[in-house]
Design a protein around this motif. Sequence first.
Motif, PDB file in Angstrom:
ATOM      1  N   ASP A 135      -0.111  21.278  31.352  1.00 25.71           N
ATOM      2  CA  ASP A 135       0.672  21.752  30.341  1.00 25.71           C
ATOM      3  C   ASP A 135       1.968  20.854  30.277  1.00 25.71           C
ATOM      4  N   ALA A 136       2.584  20.412  31.662  1.00 27.63           N
ATOM      5  CA  ALA A 136       3.507  19.815  31.777  1.00 27.63           C
ATOM      6  C   ALA A 136       3.375  18.284  31.030  1.00 27.63           C
ATOM      7  N   VAL A 137       2.146  17.516  31.419  1.00 26.46           N
ATOM      8  CA  VAL A 137       1.716  16.450  31.025  1.00 26.46           C
ATOM      9  C   VAL A 137       1.609  16.572  29.275  1.00 26.46           C
ATOM     10  N   GLU A 138       1.165  17.484  28.745  1.00 27.84           N
ATOM     11  CA  GLU A 138       1.014  17.628  27.474  1.00 27.84           C
ATOM     12  C   GLU A 138       2.310  17.768  26.625  1.00 27.84           C
ATOM     13  N   GLU A 139       3.386  18.221  27.233  1.00 22.46           N
ATOM     14  CA  GLU A 139       4.633  18.266  27.047  1.00 22.46           C
ATOM     15  C   GLU A 139       5.387  16.960  27.065  1.00 22.46           C
ATOM     16  N   LEU A 140       5.255  16.083  28.099  1.00 23.75           N
ATOM     17  CA  LEU A 140       5.543  15.083  27.939  1.00 23.75           C
ATOM     18  C   LEU A 140       5.070  14.088  26.951  1.00 23.75           C
ATOM     19  N   ALA A 141       3.871  14.229  26.730  1.00 28.16           N
ATOM     20  CA  ALA A 141       3.363  13.155  25.592  1.00 28.16           C
ATOM     21  C   ALA A 141       3.778  13.754  24.181  1.00 28.16           C
ATOM     22  N   ASP A 142       4.162  14.872  24.198  1.00 24.70           N
ATOM     23  CA  ASP A 142       4.891  15.313  22.676  1.00 24.70           C
ATOM     24  C   ASP A 142       6.291  14.649  22.674  1.00 24.70           C
ATOM     25  N   ILE A 143       7.030  14.782  23.888  1.00 29.36           N
ATOM     26  CA  ILE A 143       8.462  14.176  23.938  1.00 29.36           C
ATOM     27  C   ILE A 143       8.228  12.540  23.747  1.00 29.36           C
ATOM     28  N   LEU A 144       7.153  12.152  24.197  1.00 31.16           N
ATOM     29  CA  LEU A 144       7.061  10.600  24.168  1.00 31.16           C
ATOM     30  C   LEU A 144       6.804  10.146  22.616  1.00 31.16           C
ATOM     31  N   GLU A 145       5.856  11.016  21.965  1.00 27.00           N
ATOM     32  CA  GLU A 145       6.037  11.243  20.498  1.00 27.00           C
ATOM     33  C   GLU A 145       6.885  10.922  19.463  1.00 27.00           C
ATOM     34  N   LEU A 146       7.783  11.933  20.045  1.00 27.53           N
ATOM     35  CA  LEU A 146       9.250  12.235  19.495  1.00 27.53           C
ATOM     36  C   LEU A 146       9.910  10.843  19.909  1.00 27.53           C
TER      37      LEU A 146
END
Length: 108
Positions: free
Chosen positions: A56-67
């Motif tokens: 879950d943490a890595v998925e949130e980091l992916a969202d942050i990177l997309e932003l």
Amino acid sequence: MPTYNKLVRDLIPQIIEETGKEYSTRVLAPKEYLLELKLKMTEEALEFNEAEVQKDAVEELADILELVHASLAVYGVSYEELEQIRLSKKEKRGGFSDGIYLIEVEDE
């Protein structure tokens, strides 16, 4: 019908459409878009903070990177330019890899 009033990923309308549900969207003006990117970044950072398992943490980091990528496009800055700024700051002040936690500094 639930109201969301938030920035979503580009394919979300298509995904909703495939379910047969009605929806409404609009394209944000540049100033609104930047504001919503910042709000979404905060939302994703909070979700990262609350993530209890690595996946879950890595998925949130992916969202942050997309932003981050979307924000760079708004500012007209390439990811490579951002990386150079990051490296320059790291050279001058260090990174965060050592886990140093500052407690206090003596006043003058």
